[in-house]
Design a protein around this motif. Structure first.
Motif, PDB file in Angstrom:
ATOM      1  N   LEU A  65      84.100   4.153  14.335  1.00  0.00           N
ATOM      2  CA  LEU A  65      84.549   5.374  13.709  1.00  0.00           C
ATOM      3  C   LEU A  65      83.618   6.339  13.002  1.00  0.00           C
ATOM      4  O   LEU A  65      83.691   7.492  13.235  1.00  0.00           O
ATOM      5  N   ALA A  66      82.754   5.900  12.443  1.00  0.00           N
ATOM      6  CA  ALA A  66      81.806   6.598  11.605  1.00  0.00           C
ATOM      7  C   ALA A  66      80.905   7.289  12.462  1.00  0.00           C
ATOM      8  O   ALA A  66      80.604   8.748  12.289  1.00  0.00           O
ATOM      9  N   TYR A  67      80.612   6.708  13.595  1.00  0.00           N
ATOM     10  CA  TYR A  67      79.833   7.596  14.810  1.00  0.00           C
ATOM     11  C   TYR A  67      80.438   8.752  15.505  1.00  0.00           C
ATOM     12  O   TYR A  67      79.989   9.727  15.437  1.00  0.00           O
ATOM     13  N   ASP A  68      81.809   8.436  15.489  1.00  0.00           N
ATOM     14  CA  ASP A  68      82.916   9.411  16.175  1.00  0.00           C
ATOM     15  C   ASP A  68      82.803  10.637  15.082  1.00  0.00           C
ATOM     16  O   ASP A  68      82.820  11.536  15.279  1.00  0.00           O
ATOM     17  N   ILE A  69      83.072  10.173  13.838  1.00  0.00           N
ATOM     18  CA  ILE A  69      83.245  11.326  12.823  1.00  0.00           C
ATOM     19  C   ILE A  69      81.947  12.083  12.701  1.00  0.00           C
ATOM     20  O   ILE A  69      81.964  13.326  12.837  1.00  0.00           O
ATOM     21  N   ALA A  70      80.737  11.561  12.545  1.00  0.00           N
ATOM     22  CA  ALA A  70      79.409  12.061  12.596  1.00  0.00           C
ATOM     23  C   ALA A  70      79.392  12.968  13.646  1.00  0.00           C
ATOM     24  O   ALA A  70      78.880  14.090  13.461  1.00  0.00           O
ATOM     25  N   THR A  71      79.396  12.585  14.926  1.00  0.00           N
ATOM     26  CA  THR A  71      78.905  13.306  16.221  1.00  0.00           C
ATOM     27  C   THR A  71      80.062  14.592  16.475  1.00  0.00           C
ATOM     28  O   THR A  71      79.536  15.572  16.683  1.00  0.00           O
ATOM     29  N   THR A  72      81.143  14.194  16.144  1.00  0.00           N
ATOM     30  CA  THR A  72      82.220  15.423  16.219  1.00  0.00           C
ATOM     31  C   THR A  72      82.045  16.684  15.313  1.00  0.00           C
ATOM     32  O   THR A  72      81.947  17.618  15.576  1.00  0.00           O
ATOM     33  N   GLN A  73      81.841  16.056  14.158  1.00  0.00           N
ATOM     34  CA  GLN A  73      81.834  17.063  12.984  1.00  0.00           C
ATOM     35  C   GLN A  73      80.611  17.768  13.036  1.00  0.00           C
ATOM     36  O   GLN A  73      80.319  18.997  12.839  1.00  0.00           O
ATOM     37  N   GLN A  74      79.468  16.884  13.356  1.00  0.00           N
ATOM     38  CA  GLN A  74      78.078  17.747  13.726  1.00  0.00           C
ATOM     39  C   GLN A  74      78.156  18.809  14.573  1.00  0.00           C
ATOM     40  O   GLN A  74      77.640  19.793  14.627  1.00  0.00           O
ATOM     41  N   HIS A  75      78.961  18.394  15.727  1.00  0.00           N
ATOM     42  CA  HIS A  75      78.939  19.593  16.728  1.00  0.00           C
ATOM     43  C   HIS A  75      79.787  20.581  16.463  1.00  0.00           C
ATOM     44  O   HIS A  75      79.484  21.892  16.608  1.00  0.00           O
ATOM     45  N   GLN A  76      81.179  20.420  15.622  1.00  0.00           N
ATOM     46  CA  GLN A  76      81.678  21.193  14.828  1.00  0.00           C
ATOM     47  C   GLN A  76      80.990  22.254  14.131  1.00  0.00           C
ATOM     48  O   GLN A  76      81.131  23.487  14.041  1.00  0.00           O
ATOM     49  N   ILE A  77      80.098  21.711  13.371  1.00  0.00           N
ATOM     50  CA  ILE A  77      79.381  22.493  12.410  1.00  0.00           C
ATOM     51  C   ILE A  77      78.507  23.453  13.275  1.00  0.00           C
ATOM     52  O   ILE A  77      78.244  24.738  13.089  1.00  0.00           O
ATOM     53  N   GLY A  78      77.883  23.039  14.417  1.00  0.00           N
ATOM     54  CA  GLY A  78      77.215  23.860  15.461  1.00  0.00           C
ATOM     55  C   GLY A  78      78.035  25.087  15.868  1.00  0.00           C
ATOM     56  O   GLY A  78      77.731  26.362  15.822  1.00  0.00           O
ATOM     57  N   GLN A  79      79.231  24.774  16.156  1.00  0.00           N
ATOM     58  CA  GLN A  79      80.056  25.823  16.540  1.00  0.00           C
ATOM     59  C   GLN A  79      80.404  26.790  15.471  1.00  0.00           C
ATOM     60  O   GLN A  79      80.368  28.234  16.004  1.00  0.00           O
ATOM     61  N   MET A  80      80.768  26.342  14.432  1.00  0.00           N
ATOM     62  CA  MET A  80      80.951  27.312  13.337  1.00  0.00           C
ATOM     63  C   MET A  80      79.916  28.167  13.168  1.00  0.00           C
ATOM     64  O   MET A  80      79.939  29.191  12.471  1.00  0.00           O
ATOM     65  N   TYR A  81      78.538  27.439  13.070  1.00  0.00           N
ATOM     66  CA  TYR A  81      77.213  28.242  12.710  1.00  0.00           C
ATOM     67  C   TYR A  81      76.911  29.460  13.771  1.00  0.00           C
ATOM     68  O   TYR A  81      76.707  30.563  13.378  1.00  0.00           O
ATOM     69  N   ALA A  82      77.346  28.955  14.956  1.00  0.00           N
ATOM     70  CA  ALA A  82      77.125  30.036  16.053  1.00  0.00           C
ATOM     71  C   ALA A  82      78.357  31.177  16.043  1.00  0.00           C
ATOM     72  O   ALA A  82      77.735  32.518  16.293  1.00  0.00           O
ATOM     73  N   TRP A  83      79.099  30.846  15.467  1.00  0.00           N
ATOM     74  CA  TRP A  83      80.206  32.132  15.288  1.00  0.00           C
ATOM     75  C   TRP A  83      79.833  33.087  14.256  1.00  0.00           C
ATOM     76  O   TRP A  83      79.937  34.380  14.608  1.00  0.00           O
ATOM     77  N   LEU A  84      79.398  32.752  13.240  1.00  0.00           N
ATOM     78  CA  LEU A  84      79.069  33.572  12.085  1.00  0.00           C
ATOM     79  C   LEU A  84      77.733  34.216  12.780  1.00  0.00           C
ATOM     80  O   LEU A  84      77.652  35.622  12.578  1.00  0.00           O
ATOM     81  N   THR A  85      76.888  33.746  13.408  1.00  0.00           N
ATOM     82  CA  THR A  85      75.558  34.329  14.221  1.00  0.00           C
ATOM     83  C   THR A  85      76.178  35.349  15.047  1.00  0.00           C
ATOM     84  O   THR A  85      75.691  36.510  15.299  1.00  0.00           O
ATOM     85  N   LEU A  86      77.353  35.240  15.954  1.00  0.00           N
ATOM     86  CA  LEU A  86      77.749  35.972  16.892  1.00  0.00           C
ATOM     87  C   LEU A  86      78.367  37.033  16.189  1.00  0.00           C
ATOM     88  O   LEU A  86      78.217  38.399  16.605  1.00  0.00           O
ATOM     89  N   TRP A  87      78.980  36.902  15.090  1.00  0.00           N
ATOM     90  CA  TRP A  87      79.656  38.014  14.446  1.00  0.00           C
ATOM     91  C   TRP A  87      78.757  38.642  13.750  1.00  0.00           C
ATOM     92  O   TRP A  87      79.465  39.845  12.962  1.00  0.00           O
ATOM     93  N   GLY A  88      77.548  38.283  13.361  1.00  0.00           N
ATOM     94  CA  GLY A  88      76.547  39.279  12.778  1.00  0.00           C
ATOM     95  C   GLY A  88      76.609  39.214  11.283  1.00  0.00           C
ATOM     96  O   GLY A  88      76.409  39.954  10.383  1.00  0.00           O
ATOM     97  N   LEU A  89      77.197  37.866  10.704  1.00  0.00           N
ATOM     98  CA  LEU A  89      77.513  37.566   9.448  1.00  0.00           C
ATOM     99  C   LEU A  89      76.544  36.614   8.918  1.00  0.00           C
ATOM    100  O   LEU A  89      76.123  35.508   9.579  1.00  0.00           O
ATOM    101  N   PRO A  90      76.086  36.569   7.570  1.00  0.00           N
ATOM    102  CA  PRO A  90      75.347  35.596   7.027  1.00  0.00           C
ATOM    103  C   PRO A  90      75.888  34.273   6.976  1.00  0.00           C
ATOM    104  O   PRO A  90      77.197  34.104   6.866  1.00  0.00           O
ATOM    105  N   GLN A  91      75.308  33.188   6.931  1.00  0.00           N
ATOM    106  CA  GLN A  91      75.813  31.906   7.035  1.00  0.00           C
ATOM    107  C   GLN A  91      76.288  31.535   5.629  1.00  0.00           C
ATOM    108  O   GLN A  91      77.050  30.766   5.439  1.00  0.00           O
ATOM    109  N   ALA A  92      75.449  31.921   4.517  1.00  0.00           N
ATOM    110  CA  ALA A  92      75.836  31.859   3.096  1.00  0.00           C
ATOM    111  C   ALA A  92      76.883  32.874   2.597  1.00  0.00           C
ATOM    112  O   ALA A  92      76.781  34.047   2.832  1.00  0.00           O
TER     113      ALA A  92
END
Length: 204
Positions: A65-92
């Motif tokens: 369970l812990a591994y699934d949570i960590a890998t899934t949510q880390q992947h989703q962090i990457g997706q959301m980071y990429a959105w902000l980059t694509l939209w030309g917006l700062p991460q903070a």
């Protein structure tokens, strides 16, 4: 000549419909940007807790369970980071967190909400010091409300955005975390503990 005019008119109508039906790029203060920024922070804490308990238990179900949570949510962090980059917006964010969700989750109407379900610094320290069954129970007590908070953020995003990629990810989060909450409740009960009130996470 008339046929050409009709074709031009139809093309114009189709183009207008496309722009009306296609959401524009989110702005810096949009719910999409706020969701992407705040959910990265929320997910990062889940990843941290999951990796901590994975190193402090030998139980195969908790480790999976812990591994699934960590890998899934880390992947989703990457997706959301990429959105902000694509939209030309700062991460903070330029302002306080959770302002995008102020009308959906706030202690005072019109005021920014606290980030729901987050564990406190003291709770994280306690988890890092625990091991075995104690670590398992503490992890489950913390992660259930953490998932509930994440699900509420995903639900708000679904209500506030028409952006396809945001809706798809928010729905995936809501589905996965709701399912994992039920698994964690079962695991907690199996360990003779059903009292989430003993260790409440920060936030409503």
């Amino acid at each position: 000549m008339k046929l050409t005019a009709v074709l031009v008119l139809l093309a114009g109508v189709a183009l207008s419909a496309y722009w009306l039906l296609t959401p524009s790029t989110p702005g810096d203060e949009s719910p999409e940007a706020g969701f992407a920024r705040d959910m990265q922070v929320h997910h990062a804490q889940a990843v941290r807790m999951a990796m901590v308990v994975r190193d402090r238990t030998t139980d195969p179900e908790i480790r999976t369970l812990a591994y699934d949570i960590a890998t899934t949510q880390q992947h989703q962090i990457g997706q959301m980071y990429a959105w902000l980059t694509l939209w030309g917006l700062p991460q903070a964010p330029s302002g306080p967190p959770m302002t995008w969700m102020r009308d959906h989750h706030a202690d005072t109407p019109g005021e920014p909400a606290s980030m729901p379900g987050m564990a406190t610094a003291d709770q994280l320290k306690a988890l890092e010091k625990a091991s075995g069954r104690e670590a398992e129970v503490l992890f489950l007590r913390l992660m259930i409300p953490h998932h509930q908070g994440g699900a509420s953020m995903a639900q708000a995003a679904l209500q506030l955005t028409a952006q396809r990629e945001v809706r798809l990810l928010a729905q995936a989060m809501l589905t996965a975390q709701s399912s994992e909450i039920e698994v964690m409740r079962r695991l907690l009960t199996a360990r003779g503990d059903s009292g989430l009130q003993k260790t409440s996470a920060a936030g409503p």
